[in-house]
Enzyme design. Structure first.
Site, PDB file in Angstrom:
ATOM      1  N   CYS A  40      34.130  40.102  36.622  1.00 30.65           N
ATOM      2  CA  CYS A  40      34.933  39.066  37.278  1.00 30.65           C
ATOM      3  C   CYS A  40      34.383  38.761  38.674  1.00 30.65           C
ATOM      4  O   CYS A  40      33.302  38.210  38.800  1.00 30.65           O
ATOM      5  CB  CYS A  40      36.398  39.479  37.304  1.00 30.65           C
ATOM      6  SG  CYS A  40      37.543  38.097  37.566  1.00 30.65           S
ATOM      7  N   HIS A  93      37.966  41.397  31.705  1.00 29.81           N
ATOM      8  CA  HIS A  93      38.546  42.685  32.091  1.00 29.81           C
ATOM      9  C   HIS A  93      38.891  43.468  30.827  1.00 29.81           C
ATOM     10  O   HIS A  93      39.149  42.889  29.776  1.00 29.81           O
ATOM     11  CB  HIS A  93      39.822  42.475  32.903  1.00 29.81           C
ATOM     12  CG  HIS A  93      39.597  41.902  34.264  1.00 29.81           C
ATOM     13  ND1 HIS A  93      39.117  42.645  35.319  1.00 29.81           N
ATOM     14  CD2 HIS A  93      39.797  40.644  34.740  1.00 29.81           C
ATOM     15  CE1 HIS A  93      39.036  41.865  36.393  1.00 29.81           C
ATOM     16  NE2 HIS A  93      39.436  40.652  36.072  1.00 29.81           N
TER      17      HIS A  93
END
Length: 481
Positions: A331, A428
């Site tokens: 991310c 994630h």
């Protein structure tokens, strides 16, 4: 099956007193008795979040509590989520969606509006479930926040909920914490507390009993349970980064802990892996020799990128790569690995552009719209399934994306460097899927036949937690029989 309350609130004398785990334990116990039970936290402040099936964002602890209750997480379980972006400001997420960025003073003035969102969600849950178990935030003793409170006694008073007060004996001063908290409450708030729970006790209970009797005499309230210190639980942390280093395997993995790190639960599976030595490296620490270095998610990518450089870690990353090491960015960490990160709209602060680390041939532009989605697919470089979730405000593109990491619903996701030493993804939770974890570690150099089933470990821990809390449920039933 019955429970003496339709709504019960768990508040703590301090942060990390055990509110989250106590709610999770009661959720599992009641669900196993056949009740429809839902967790609820009016207001949560955390950078560890989860994506719900209805496409929203809630605190990680409420997602775990939903798992304990054997139901799917929903945005109503945490209607207000505050994601700190600085010491005095936060992104305000309401009903799973970003509403605004506010400083502390502006949010305090906004609380009456936020309270309406809280009550809307609570009423929906109350109508759908047999029991609603509510987690407070911080401590009700924070008298400076009593006005317009929506997280603790302000909520309890609004919905007429009884309250359990939990304190952590392991940190010391447990009786002072309980007595002091009661002293800070108003008469009506104090009357709402039906009893105490002392958490994380280890030792001879008979030596504690004189203190318990004294506490009950001083307050007129019962100690409902003394819960043991449980070692080896595998549960999602609400916010604090685990300080214990795994140091159990030969394969060395380093995670760089930056000031605004988010979703560090991404690495719980690595912490539990028997062949991995996981180290979380923070401020002022040099990066030790490693096989794999991971740049985690960040709530403020450009600021954390500047901070990383100030630590001297950019040079350490380049040295690590020269010696054949591997690097993964997740991310915000993925965004940092690229050529630059542009924020033309001032999404994370002052508008501008920051040079990236230049380790992946991609550029990133931060966008106003946050992508929130649970996803699944396949690994691009191995025969492995993957599942995870996306929480990010930004789009990355460039030649490196022609070498993707995953395929999600047929679309390429992530990027790898031409020499295949650097990898970046927006997903994630990628290490939570055993096959994907094995594939990523093999890419990094660990050829292992072992895998960690995080879902099974989580279920085992929830069952242990529930069994330890069974005396509390029995005490509650007896108290209000």
């Amino acid at each position: 099956m019955s429970f003496p309350f339709h709504t019960l609130m768990v508040q703590g004398t301090t942060s990390d007193a055990g509110k989250s785990t106590l709610v999770a334990a009661l959720c599992r116990l009641l669900a196993d008795e056949g009740l429809r039970v839902a967790p609820f936290k009016p207001q949560n402040m955390a950078l560890n979040s989860a994506v719900t099936a209805d496409g929203g964002e809630i605190g990680r602890a409420q997602a775990l509590q939903a798992v304990a209750a054997r139901i799917a997480p929903h945005t109503d379980m945490n209607p207000i989520l505050l994601k700190p972006s600085s010491d005095i400001g936060a992104q305000v997420v309401i009903h799973g969606k970003v509403r605004a960025d506010m400083n502390a003073r502006d949010y305090h003035a906004y609380k009456p509006v936020a309270m309406q969102a809280v009550l809307e969600s609570y009423r929906r849950l109350r109508a759908q479930y047999d029991a609603v178990l509510v987690e407070g935030a911080g401590s009700p003793a924070e008298v400076n926040l009593r006005e317009r409170d929506i997280a603790n006694m302000g909520f309890a008073e609004a919905v007429d909920s009884p309250v359990i007060l939990v304190a952590d004996i392991d940190r010391g001063g447990v009786f002072a914490h309980l007595i002091g908290t009661l002293a800070c409450l108003s008469d009506s708030e104090r009357a709402r507390i039906v009893g105490f729970v002392i958490n994380r006790f280890r030792g001879d209970l008979s030596l504690l009993e004189p203190g318990l009797r004294w506490l009950e005499q001083q307050t007129g309230k019962p100690v409902l349970a003394v819960l043991p210190y449980l070692h080896g639980l595998f549960l999602d942390a609400e916010d604090a980064v685990a300080s214990v280093q795994a140091q159990q395997g030969a394969f060395r993995v380093v995670v760089l802990v930056m000031p605004r790190i988010s979703n560090h639960t991404d690495f719980d599976a690595l912490r539990a892996h028997p062949e991995v030595d996981l180290q979380m490296i923070g401020p002022g620490q040099p990066i030790p020799p490693a096989d794999l270095i991971i740049l985690p998610g960040s709530k403020h990518t450009r600021a954390d990128l500047d901070w990383l450089r100030a630590q001297g870690w950019q040079a350490a990353l380049q040295k690590h790569l020269r010696y054949g090491g591997k690097v993964i960015g997740i991310c915000g960490g993925y965004q940092m690995l690229g050529q630059d990160v542009a924020d033309p709209h001032g999404v994370e602060g002052e508008a501008g552009i920051s040079p990236g680390l230049g380790l992946l041939d991609v550029t990133t532009e931060l966008t106003r719209e946050k992508r929130l989605q649970q996803v699944g697919g396949t690994c691009a470089f191995a025969d492995a399934q993957v599942a995870g979730y996306e929480i990010h405000m930004g789009v990355s593109d460039g030649p490196a994306r022609e070498r993707p990491v995953f395929f999600i619903d047929g679309r390429p996701e992530g990027a790898r460097s031409a020499d295949d030493q650097v990898l970046g993804t927006y997903l994630h939770g990628v290490f939570d899927t055993p096959a994907a974890c094995t594939a990523l570690l093999e890419w990094a150099g660990l050829h292992s036949t072992q895998a960690v089933d995080t879902a099974a470990l989580r279920e085992q821990s929830l069952d242990r937690l529930a069994e330890a809390a069974r005396p509390l449920l029995q005490a509650l039933k007896a108290l209000f029989a």
